[in-house]
Design an enzyme around this catalytic site. Structure first.
Site, PDB file in Angstrom:
ATOM      1  CG  PHE A  19      -1.021 -13.815   1.693  1.00  0.00           C
ATOM      2  CD1 PHE A  19       0.079 -13.358   2.402  1.00  0.00           C
ATOM      3  CD2 PHE A  19      -2.198 -13.074   1.737  1.00  0.00           C
ATOM      4  CE1 PHE A  19       0.011 -12.181   3.139  1.00  0.00           C
ATOM      5  CE2 PHE A  19      -2.273 -11.891   2.478  1.00  0.00           C
ATOM      6  CZ  PHE A  19      -1.166 -11.444   3.175  1.00  0.00           C
ATOM      7  CG  ASP A  22      -9.608  -9.440   5.481  1.00  0.00           C
ATOM      8  OD1 ASP A  22      -8.427  -9.213   5.734  1.00  0.00           O
ATOM      9  OD2 ASP A  22     -10.350  -8.628   4.905  1.00  0.00           O
ATOM     10  NE  ARG A 153     -11.821  -2.730   1.080  1.00  0.00           N
ATOM     11  CZ  ARG A 153     -11.377  -1.524   0.746  1.00  0.00           C
ATOM     12  NH1 ARG A 153     -11.831  -0.916  -0.330  1.00  0.00           N
ATOM     13  NH2 ARG A 153     -10.484  -0.922   1.500  1.00  0.00           N
TER      14      ARG A 153
HETATM   15  C1  FRU Z   1      -8.993  -6.043   4.765  1.00  0.00           C
HETATM   16  C2  FRU Z   1      -9.151  -6.019   3.273  1.00  0.00           C
HETATM   17  C3  FRU Z   1     -10.609  -5.932   2.896  1.00  0.00           C
HETATM   18  C4  FRU Z   1     -10.648  -6.540   1.531  1.00  0.00           C
HETATM   19  C5  FRU Z   1      -9.607  -7.634   1.667  1.00  0.00           C
HETATM   20  C6  FRU Z   1      -8.857  -7.935   0.402  1.00  0.00           C
HETATM   21  O1  FRU Z   1      -7.823  -6.622   5.208  1.00  0.00           O
HETATM   22  O2  FRU Z   1      -8.411  -4.956   2.726  1.00  0.00           O
HETATM   23  O3  FRU Z   1     -11.159  -4.631   2.952  1.00  0.00           O
HETATM   24  O4  FRU Z   1     -11.901  -7.045   1.190  1.00  0.00           O
HETATM   25  O5  FRU Z   1      -8.698  -7.219   2.666  1.00  0.00           O
HETATM   26  O6  FRU Z   1      -8.049  -9.071   0.559  1.00  0.00           O
END
Ligand code: FRU
Length: 499
Positions: A19, A22, A153
């Site tokens: 999978f 980002d 984050r």
């Molecule tokens: C965005 C997100 C980020 C996080 C990541 C986790 O799509 O939710 O904020 O770091 O995906 O996979």
């Protein structure tokens, strides 16, 4: 190759299995002339979990070579969420010694989700360094920023004014926060920004400088802030918005106006961020995750799930005082696709009202120009339009690109495109400036299950996934294109090239 599945895009990056979400760690290495693309990655199954940084490299932003995951979580309770990489050529961090070539000194920043104590679930900014040019990283034990926050984050680090700058979000406090550092290890809070569309969380911020271009010449530079939001985007699920403005030396970011602008009028462009360290003569370039959190878990696929958008080059234009929407706007164009240019299937500048083109291949570059007469522009009886339909062989599935001249809207309708679930929004559109010359044009990239549109010279961009099925309900892909126009609208250019 394992890249055979019917829906798998062929000119867009996707992981061989597992999978992906980002894009992470996007950086260009001038010594190797390679672009690095990391991404949120679960190597074990095509669903979100076990976040690693997957990794691929490319010399042209089109052909990608898979590499080993760049960052592997130390254990299952410390997951590796989104972030970015820089090249610390001058060893400002002191992490490197002379045995590592300056261009191989990669430092990555990511968010560690600490799940060891279920009552806290802190998110901290972590650092990691690589002495092999970003192919493998060693995680630095101590977090670089830890403020005992749970929704903190997606650090994006860049160089500005002789210091390192980190954009990061306090996701559920709706804040983009900036920190600066001289050595990449100690960070000082500088400022924050709140604004834009009020969705549930802020994610994946990116602040970068983009040239303002007029008549092909750079006349200025503006700051662009890209901010992803989810859930609760205007069409549901996730989307990326942008702000154009100015930045002062204290990292006060001031948008020029309060309009809400989105990178894509489609449903499938998220967590979009730019490649750092790009060559001076290369336009700033972004890439997004061509999916939506609202339905990605359900989408039909094989051992892998999801792809990236095409990398997009950015510039900014001033639309001018006589235009309906005054102010600065982003233009997006696909990166140079000439390395994969294939057979020309159609290339006509005849004036036509309809036509059809058989699609022979996997991916296609389409170009359409329509001319709506002055009479047609606002004629509510005629409701002037142009429509391009993308169909599978037996015509049981269709994706429509519709240009409505009377309400000057361009939209994609994937309502009868095959697979669907309740959250798979059918319509995605945007209102364009009524063109004084009646001309509406778009370029589209069609790649099995992904359609991207760049309209009005890149002022409007959309990415939409779709999953065609034949009359027996089996997986299918685009096989032909048909277009039609209403009475006062003509097609004046139709070009289709295989990629
Ligand atoms: C965005 C997100 C980020 C996080 C990541 C986790 O799509 O939710 O904020 O770091 O995906 O996979």
């Amino acid at each position: 190759s394992t890249y055979y599945e019917a829906y798998r895009p062929q000119i867009h990056y996707s992981p061989s299995s597992g999978f992906m979400n980002d894009p992470n760690g996007l950086v260009y290495n001038p010594a190797s002339e390679l672009w690095h693309l990391s991404y949120q990655y679960n190597p074990y199954a095509p669903k979100a979990a076990n976040q690693h940084w997957g990794h691929a490299v490319s010399s042209d932003l089109i052909h990608w070579q898979n590499a080993q995951p760049a960052i592997v979580p130390p254990n299952e309770n410390l997951t590796v969420l989104s972030g970015s990489s820089v090249i610390d050529e001058n060893n400002t961090s002191g992490l490197f010694n002379d045995s590592t070539a300056p261009s191989d000194r990669f430092v990555a920043f990511y968010t560690e989700l600490d799940q060891r104590d279920p009552s806290t679930l802190y998110q901290r900014q972590k650092g990691a360094y690589s002495v092999d040019g970003g192919y493998s990283y060693t995680i630095i034990d101590e977090p670089v920023i830890d403020i005992n926050q749970t929704e903190f984050r997606d650090p994006k680090v860049f160089r500005h004014n002789d210091e390192w700058v980190m954009s990061v979000v306090l996701a559920s406090q709706y804040k983009v926060v900036w920190y600066t550092s001289t050595n990449l290890l100690e960070w000082t809070y500088r400022n924050s920004f709140t604004g834009g569309y009020p969705a549930y969380q802020y994610e994946c911020p990116d602040l970068l400088q983009v040239p303002v271009v007029e008549d092909g010449q750079q006349v200025d530079t503006k700051w662009l802030l890209i901010l992803s939001i989810q859930p609760g985007a205007p069409k549901g699920g996730s989307t990326a918005q942008y702000f154009i403005g100015d930045l002062d030396d204290d990292y006060n970011f001031t948008p020029d106006d309060s309009l809400t602008r989105f990178l894509s009028f489609g449903l499938d462009d998220y967590a979009t961020v730019s490649f750092g360290n790009a060559p001076q003569d290369h336009a700033p370039t972004i890439i997004g995750w061509a999916q939506n959190w609202a339905y990605v878990a359900d989408t039909p696929t094989g051992d892998y799930r999801s792809s990236m958008t095409i990398p997009r080059e950015l510039s900014i234009v001033r639309t001018g005082p006589t235009d309906q929407y005054e102010g600065y706007y982003l233009k997006q164009h696909p990166v140079d696709l000439s390395p994969i240019a294939g057979e020309v299937l159609e290339n006509s500048t005849e004036v036509t009202k309809e036509g059809s083109i058989a699609l022979n291949g996997d991916a296609f570059d389409l170009q359409f120009t329509f001319n709506g007469s002055a009479k047609g522009l606002y004629d509510s009886n005629e409701k002037p339009f142009a429509e391009v339909q993308i169909l599978n062989e037996d015509e049981s599935s269709v994706v429509k690109i519709h240009i409505d001249y009377s309400i000057h809207t361009i939209y994609v309708n994937r309502g009868n495109s095959g697979w669907e679930v309740d959250t798979f929004v059918n319509y995605a559109g945007d209102t364009f400036k009524p063109p004084s010359d009646g001309i509406v044009e778009f370029r589209a990239l069609l790649d099995r299950s992904l359609l991207e549109i760049f309209a009005q010279d890149g002022l409007y961009y959309a990415a939409n996934v779709f999953y065609m099925q034949n009359a027996n309900g089996e997986e299918d892909t685009p096989a032909k294109i048909k277009y039609t126009t209403s009475e006062s609208v003509n097609a004046t250019q139709v070009a289709v090239q295989a990629l």
